[in-house]
Design a protein around this motif. Structure first.
Motif, PDB file in Angstrom:
ATOM      1  N   LEU A   6       0.962  -1.580   0.258  1.00 45.47           N
ATOM      2  CA  LEU A   6      -0.035   0.006   0.016  1.00 45.47           C
ATOM      3  C   LEU A   6       0.939   0.964   0.025  1.00 45.47           C
ATOM      4  O   LEU A   6       0.717   2.119  -0.628  1.00 45.47           O
ATOM      5  N   SER A   7       1.854   1.202   0.608  1.00 41.43           N
ATOM      6  CA  SER A   7       2.769   1.931   0.194  1.00 41.43           C
ATOM      7  C   SER A   7       2.910   2.811  -0.561  1.00 41.43           C
ATOM      8  O   SER A   7       3.295   3.735  -0.874  1.00 41.43           O
ATOM      9  N   VAL A   8       4.083   1.811  -0.958  1.00 40.01           N
ATOM     10  CA  VAL A   8       4.861   1.877  -2.887  1.00 40.01           C
ATOM     11  C   VAL A   8       3.318   2.165  -3.415  1.00 40.01           C
ATOM     12  O   VAL A   8       3.592   3.209  -3.733  1.00 40.01           O
ATOM     13  N   ALA A   9       1.962   1.807  -2.910  1.00 38.25           N
ATOM     14  CA  ALA A   9       1.042   2.529  -3.963  1.00 38.25           C
ATOM     15  C   ALA A   9       0.687   3.535  -4.011  1.00 38.25           C
ATOM     16  O   ALA A   9       0.605   4.686  -4.872  1.00 38.25           O
ATOM     17  N   VAL A  10       0.304   4.042  -2.295  1.00 43.75           N
ATOM     18  CA  VAL A  10       0.713   5.305  -2.835  1.00 43.75           C
ATOM     19  C   VAL A  10       1.774   6.738  -3.491  1.00 43.75           C
ATOM     20  O   VAL A  10       1.461   7.648  -3.225  1.00 43.75           O
ATOM     21  N   ALA A  15       3.342  10.709  -7.238  1.00 38.74           N
ATOM     22  CA  ALA A  15       4.147  10.246  -8.501  1.00 38.74           C
ATOM     23  C   ALA A  15       3.035  10.690  -9.947  1.00 38.74           C
ATOM     24  O   ALA A  15       3.371  11.541 -11.001  1.00 38.74           O
ATOM     25  N   VAL A  16       1.787  10.402 -10.359  1.00 38.43           N
ATOM     26  CA  VAL A  16       1.078   9.870 -11.009  1.00 38.43           C
ATOM     27  C   VAL A  16       0.870  11.545 -10.838  1.00 38.43           C
ATOM     28  O   VAL A  16       0.519  12.055 -12.273  1.00 38.43           O
ATOM     29  N   ALA A  17       0.327  12.101 -10.502  1.00 36.89           N
ATOM     30  CA  ALA A  17      -0.141  13.326  -9.827  1.00 36.89           C
ATOM     31  C   ALA A  17       0.810  14.097 -10.262  1.00 36.89           C
ATOM     32  O   ALA A  17       0.656  15.409 -11.409  1.00 36.89           O
ATOM     33  N   ILE A  18       1.499  14.203  -9.644  1.00 30.27           N
ATOM     34  CA  ILE A  18       2.967  15.550 -10.152  1.00 30.27           C
ATOM     35  C   ILE A  18       3.254  14.970 -11.866  1.00 30.27           C
ATOM     36  O   ILE A  18       2.841  16.493 -12.317  1.00 30.27           O
ATOM     37  N   ALA A  19       3.027  14.024 -12.397  1.00 28.16           N
ATOM     38  CA  ALA A  19       3.332  13.383 -14.007  1.00 28.16           C
ATOM     39  C   ALA A  19       2.250  14.138 -15.095  1.00 28.16           C
ATOM     40  O   ALA A  19       2.103  14.605 -14.949  1.00 28.16           O
ATOM     41  N   ALA A  20       1.007  14.311 -13.595  1.00 32.86           N
ATOM     42  CA  ALA A  20       0.248  14.677 -15.124  1.00 32.86           C
ATOM     43  C   ALA A  20       0.197  15.734 -14.875  1.00 32.86           C
ATOM     44  O   ALA A  20      -0.217  16.539 -15.695  1.00 32.86           O
ATOM     45  N   THR A  35       3.971   9.150 -16.841  1.00 36.54           N
ATOM     46  CA  THR A  35       1.889   8.900 -16.000  1.00 36.54           C
ATOM     47  C   THR A  35       1.434   8.298 -15.661  1.00 36.54           C
ATOM     48  O   THR A  35       1.133   6.878 -14.830  1.00 36.54           O
ATOM     49  N   LEU A  36       1.235   7.364 -17.404  1.00 45.58           N
ATOM     50  CA  LEU A  36       1.293   6.523 -17.469  1.00 45.58           C
ATOM     51  C   LEU A  36       2.059   5.045 -16.459  1.00 45.58           C
ATOM     52  O   LEU A  36       2.288   4.381 -16.061  1.00 45.58           O
ATOM     53  N   LEU A  37       3.042   4.966 -16.274  1.00 50.50           N
ATOM     54  CA  LEU A  37       4.058   3.913 -16.236  1.00 50.50           C
ATOM     55  C   LEU A  37       3.784   3.876 -14.200  1.00 50.50           C
ATOM     56  O   LEU A  37       3.786   2.884 -13.594  1.00 50.50           O
ATOM     57  N   SER A  38       3.632   5.107 -13.994  1.00 47.17           N
ATOM     58  CA  SER A  38       3.579   5.502 -12.498  1.00 47.17           C
ATOM     59  C   SER A  38       1.943   4.707 -12.593  1.00 47.17           C
ATOM     60  O   SER A  38       1.301   4.246 -10.632  1.00 47.17           O
ATOM     61  N   GLY A  39       0.723   5.137 -12.871  1.00 39.10           N
ATOM     62  CA  GLY A  39      -0.026   4.584 -12.957  1.00 39.10           C
ATOM     63  C   GLY A  39      -0.214   2.802 -12.810  1.00 39.10           C
ATOM     64  O   GLY A  39      -0.857   2.551 -11.283  1.00 39.10           O
ATOM     65  N   ALA A  40       0.148   2.411 -13.188  1.00 40.41           N
ATOM     66  CA  ALA A  40       0.656   0.881 -13.750  1.00 40.41           C
ATOM     67  C   ALA A  40       1.164   0.420 -12.721  1.00 40.41           C
ATOM     68  O   ALA A  40       0.526  -0.259 -11.602  1.00 40.41           O
ATOM     69  N   ILE A  41       1.838   1.231 -12.348  1.00 36.66           N
ATOM     70  CA  ILE A  41       2.856   0.693 -10.598  1.00 36.66           C
ATOM     71  C   ILE A  41       1.607   0.634  -9.532  1.00 36.66           C
ATOM     72  O   ILE A  41       1.561  -0.221  -9.096  1.00 36.66           O
ATOM     73  N   ALA A  42       1.957   1.944 -10.061  1.00 32.50           N
ATOM     74  CA  ALA A  42       0.446   2.015  -8.639  1.00 32.50           C
ATOM     75  C   ALA A  42      -1.071   1.082  -8.214  1.00 32.50           C
ATOM     76  O   ALA A  42      -0.853   0.364  -7.356  1.00 32.50           O
ATOM     77  N   THR A  43      -1.306   0.830  -9.505  1.00 25.03           N
ATOM     78  CA  THR A  43      -2.390  -0.211  -9.440  1.00 25.03           C
ATOM     79  C   THR A  43      -1.921  -1.344  -9.291  1.00 25.03           C
ATOM     80  O   THR A  43      -2.511  -2.177  -8.803  1.00 25.03           O
ATOM     81  N   PHE A  44      -1.080  -1.783  -9.835  1.00 24.65           N
ATOM     82  CA  PHE A  44      -0.623  -3.014 -10.108  1.00 24.65           C
ATOM     83  C   PHE A  44       0.107  -3.278  -8.080  1.00 24.65           C
ATOM     84  O   PHE A  44      -0.472  -4.591  -7.529  1.00 24.65           O
TER      85      PHE A  44
END
Length: 106
Positions: A6-10, A15-20, A35-44
């Motif tokens: 959960l911490s890594v996802a956060v 990072a998604v928000a900053i990159a977006a 943005t897309l890469l960070s989103g994929a990692i966060a979702t994983f």
């Protein structure tokens, strides 16, 4: 291990928000990729955390902690205003997260 996931996802959701914000409506390719890469990692990592957390609780923790992190980083790094209303909102979110934890969420 679910708290680590959960911490890594956060972190990656922040990072998604900053990159977006830097992606200029997906016109800036490097920031769009970030943005897309960070989103994929966060979702994983969120999906890994949700193997243990209830979905509603895990998602609430993820979005609320990331939202607080984004708000604080916006104030610290980008000169965005942190007023009393935002500070009160952060306090309410923290109280909610503590409440979820005390309720035996995980």
């Amino acid at each position: 291990m679910q708290w680590f996931h959960l911490s890594v996802a956060v972190v990656f959701e922040i990072a998604v928000a900053i990159a977006a914000g830097k992606a200029e409506g997906f016109r800036n390719r490097p920031w769009t990729l970030a943005t897309l890469l960070s989103g994929a990692i966060a979702t994983f990592f969120l999906s890994r955390a949700l193997l243990t957390f209830d979905v509603g609780v895990g998602y609430a923790l993820w979005t609320s902690v990331a939202g607080v992190g984004i708000t604080l980083l916006g104030a610290l790094l980008f000169g965005q205003r942190l007023n009393w209303g935002k500070a009160l909102g952060i306090a309410v979110i923290i109280a909610g997260v503590v409440g979820l934890q005390l309720s035996g969420a995980a």
